[in-house]
Design an enzyme around this catalytic site. Structure first.
Site, PDB file in Angstrom:
ATOM      1  N   HIS A 194     107.297 111.435  54.377  1.00 45.72           N
ATOM      2  CA  HIS A 194     106.464 111.917  53.256  1.00 45.72           C
ATOM      3  C   HIS A 194     106.956 113.172  52.533  1.00 45.72           C
ATOM      4  CE1 HIS A 194     104.852 114.336  56.560  1.00 45.72           C
ATOM      5  NE2 HIS A 194     104.190 113.316  57.064  1.00 45.72           N
ATOM      6  N   ASN A 249     100.249 108.602  66.849  1.00 47.78           N
ATOM      7  CA  ASN A 249      99.230 109.642  67.133  1.00 47.78           C
ATOM      8  C   ASN A 249      97.852 109.042  67.355  1.00 47.78           C
ATOM      9  OD1 ASN A 249      98.935 108.929  64.440  1.00 47.78           O
ATOM     10  ND2 ASN A 249      98.248 110.956  63.810  1.00 47.78           N
ATOM     11  N   ARG A 286      95.088 103.697  63.974  1.00 48.87           N
ATOM     12  CA  ARG A 286      93.990 104.341  64.713  1.00 48.87           C
ATOM     13  C   ARG A 286      93.597 103.700  66.034  1.00 48.87           C
ATOM     14  NH1 ARG A 286      95.144 108.659  62.157  1.00 48.87           N
ATOM     15  NH2 ARG A 286      94.139 109.062  60.170  1.00 48.87           N
ATOM     16  N   ASP A 314     104.795 112.147  64.481  1.00 45.50           N
ATOM     17  CA  ASP A 314     104.107 112.319  63.196  1.00 45.50           C
ATOM     18  C   ASP A 314     102.711 112.914  63.346  1.00 45.50           C
ATOM     19  OD1 ASP A 314     103.675 112.187  60.413  1.00 45.50           O
ATOM     20  OD2 ASP A 314     102.425 110.435  60.735  1.00 45.50           O
ATOM     21  N   HIS A 339     105.109 103.688  57.352  1.00 49.22           N
ATOM     22  CA  HIS A 339     104.240 104.806  57.773  1.00 49.22           C
ATOM     23  C   HIS A 339     102.757 104.434  57.708  1.00 49.22           C
ATOM     24  CE1 HIS A 339     104.134 109.433  58.023  1.00 49.22           C
ATOM     25  NE2 HIS A 339     102.984 108.937  58.479  1.00 49.22           N
ATOM     26  N   HIS A 342      98.962 104.541  59.948  1.00 51.75           N
ATOM     27  CA  HIS A 342      98.124 104.941  61.080  1.00 51.75           C
ATOM     28  C   HIS A 342      97.030 103.888  61.247  1.00 51.75           C
ATOM     29  CE1 HIS A 342      99.858 109.028  61.295  1.00 51.75           C
ATOM     30  NE2 HIS A 342      99.983 108.894  59.977  1.00 51.75           N
ATOM     31  N   HIS A 394      90.016 107.463  57.625  1.00 50.31           N
ATOM     32  CA  HIS A 394      89.023 108.321  58.280  1.00 50.31           C
ATOM     33  C   HIS A 394      87.635 107.824  57.895  1.00 50.31           C
ATOM     34  CE1 HIS A 394      91.814 111.317  59.772  1.00 50.31           C
ATOM     35  NE2 HIS A 394      92.405 111.358  58.596  1.00 50.31           N
ATOM     36  N   HIS A 453     108.053 114.469  60.767  1.00 47.13           N
ATOM     37  CA  HIS A 453     107.030 114.984  59.845  1.00 47.13           C
ATOM     38  C   HIS A 453     107.438 116.428  59.565  1.00 47.13           C
ATOM     39  CE1 HIS A 453     102.549 116.041  59.152  1.00 47.13           C
ATOM     40  NE2 HIS A 453     103.115 117.210  59.345  1.00 47.13           N
ATOM     41  N   ASP A 481     101.717 106.155  54.310  1.00 50.22           N
ATOM     42  CA  ASP A 481     101.020 107.141  55.156  1.00 50.22           C
ATOM     43  C   ASP A 481      99.520 106.833  55.174  1.00 50.22           C
ATOM     44  OD1 ASP A 481     100.527 109.156  56.936  1.00 50.22           O
ATOM     45  OD2 ASP A 481     101.172 110.795  55.643  1.00 50.22           O
TER      46      ASP A 481
HETATM   47 ZN   LIG Z   1     103.008 113.132  58.785  1.00 51.01          ZN
HETATM   48 ZN   LIG Z   2     101.354 110.119  58.945  1.00 56.95          ZN
END
Ligand SMILES: [Zn+2]
Ligand SMILES: [Zn+2]
Length: 437
Positions: free
Chosen positions: A233, A97, A67, A155, A63, A65, A310, A182, A306
């Protein structure tokens, strides 16, 4: 390719459930032998002395991200992959995502090639389960699989429509690709930012815990009728109990949790610092303990970070306005070593199941997750005695971590991917520039 001999390490193999001190020989990117002690002539092969170290099959994070595309100011494929390697992770599964979302075969192909060229670890991509992640109609799942998708998920959002969820499960089952959900019922969740248990104290709006529990129960029911599901998660005691019961009934359900859910509870949010803001939110202490029990007794199959980077400017907007998510690639392994193995909650073999064997099985990777002859030579070598304080000095492009300042024990010393030394002793290796270390 030259051979590499890992000498004198404690070899931890979750597939055969054995731990033994010995040597491991790598040839052409694969494990070519595992044994007690191998004889070799000087200069015949490269040697890595793993005395005092724990040698695991490379850790797989289900999991992440990264980006890219669309959020490169916070992270890129390359910075995420470097953070993974530095954190002891040899394979990552990226979430779809991005902007635009990974919902089309040409886009997916483009980024698979890009990752191959830029990333020092194995990068797998989860494609969006629905077009634009809008939850209205399924993506072209068969074509996405042909383009290289390793999983499907929306997700960030749950697969909300029951009919859509069932058809996604059936399609994924037919394609033999894992479907990840999710679990969060948005209609129940409301607009909160912290768990109910901390809302009053912090004077912040609450996220209703039933948002997760309802979605988990629905997902489990759907799995029973339509096909396997992987729950992302997990954070609530009720979710863990529901998965435990589902497994007892033989339903095709797997689940992951994240380091923050076994290392922190909502009481740890001392002041509204948005680096403690993530979804699902930090829960009560009894939820944290239930998650740990789930990890120990086999209910929860995997630990995943996860990792959700940011920019500092976004996280500085305050608890209400800042986006959800924390980074985790560089702290996951040490948190698991400190909080789970170090405190006697699980043993090393169980850790190897949670970070190597089970994630490999969930993704259907037949040559990863074990220290076995013929398997990919992906290794995570742990220094169990390393004690350090997490500093705001990450390989990730972002630094939104609630663990800065936390003292941890045990860390990844060396990462080997496909027989190639990638990261060791705090630095990256361009080539296999390793000899008689
Ligand atoms: Zn999620
Ligand atoms: Zn996530």
């Amino acid at each position: 390719m030259q051979s590499l001999l890992i000498k004198n390490g404690l070899l931890i193999d979750p597939a055969s459930k054995t731990e033994r001190k010995g040597d491991l020989l790598i040839k052409n990117g694969r494990i070519s032998a595992v044994g007690k002690r191998f004889a070799y002539a000087p200069g015949e092969m490269e040697i890595y002395d793993a005395s005092g170290m724990w040698v695991f099959p490379g850790f797989i994070d289900l999991h992440v991200h990264a980006r890219e595309p669309g959020g490169e100011a916070a992270e890129t494929l390359r910075t995420a992959a470097r953070a993974a390697a530095a954190g002891g992770i040899t394979s990552v599964l990226l979430m779809p995502n991005t902007r635009p979302p990974m919902d089309s075969p040409p886009l997916l192909r483009k980024f698979i090639i890009k990752a191959r060229h830029r990333c020092p670890v194995n990068v797998f991509f989860a494609a969006a389960a629905t077009a634009s992640r809008a939850g209205k109609k399924l993506s072209p799942l068969k074509k996405l699989k042909a383009a290289g998708a390793a999983a499907f998920t929306d997700d960030g959002a749950t697969l909300a429509g029951p009919a859509l969820l069932l058809s996604a499960l059936k399609a994924a089952k037919k394609l033999k690709i894992p479907l990840l959900d999710h679990p969060e019922d948005f209609a129940v969740a409301g607009k909160g930012v912290v768990d109910e248990s901390a809302a009053k104290r912090l004077k912040l709006p609450a996220i209703t815990r039933e948002a997760e529990i309802f979605a988990v129960l629905r997902d489990i029911f759907a799995a029973g009728s339509a096909g396997p599901i992987h729950l992302q998660h997990l954070s609530c005691a009720e979710s863990v109990a529901a998965v435990r019961a589902a497994k007892k009934r033989g339903l095709p359900v797997t689940a992951e949790t994240c380091p923050h859910y076994f290392s922190l509870s909502s009481g740890d949010i001392k002041q509204p610092n948005a680096d403690f803001k993530m979804k699902p939110p930090l829960r009560r202490e009894n939820d944290r303990l239930a998650v740990i029990r789930g990890l120990a007794d086999g209910t929860i199959d995997a630990i995943a970070s996860d990792h959700a980077p940011h920019r500092a400017a976004e996280k500085a907007l305050g608890f209400i306005k800042a986006p959800f998510g924390i980074i985790g690639l560089e702290t996951m392994v040490s948190l698991a070593l400190t909080e789970l193995v170090g405190k006697g909650r699980i043993n090393r073999l169980r850790l190897a199941e949670l970070l190597s064997l089970n994630p490999a099985r969930i993704l259907g990777l037949k040559t990863k997750g074990a220290l076995k002859k013929g398997f990919d030579a992906d290794l995570t070598i742990i220094d169990p005695l390393a004690v350090f304080t997490v500093k705001n000095a990450f390989f990730s492009k972002s630094s939104n971590s609630p663990f800065i300042g936390r003292r941890l024990r045990g860390r990844s010393e060396t990462v080997i991917v496909a027989g190639r030394l990638v990261f060791s002793g705090g630095r990256f290796f361009k080539l296999r520039a390793l000899r008689n270390m």
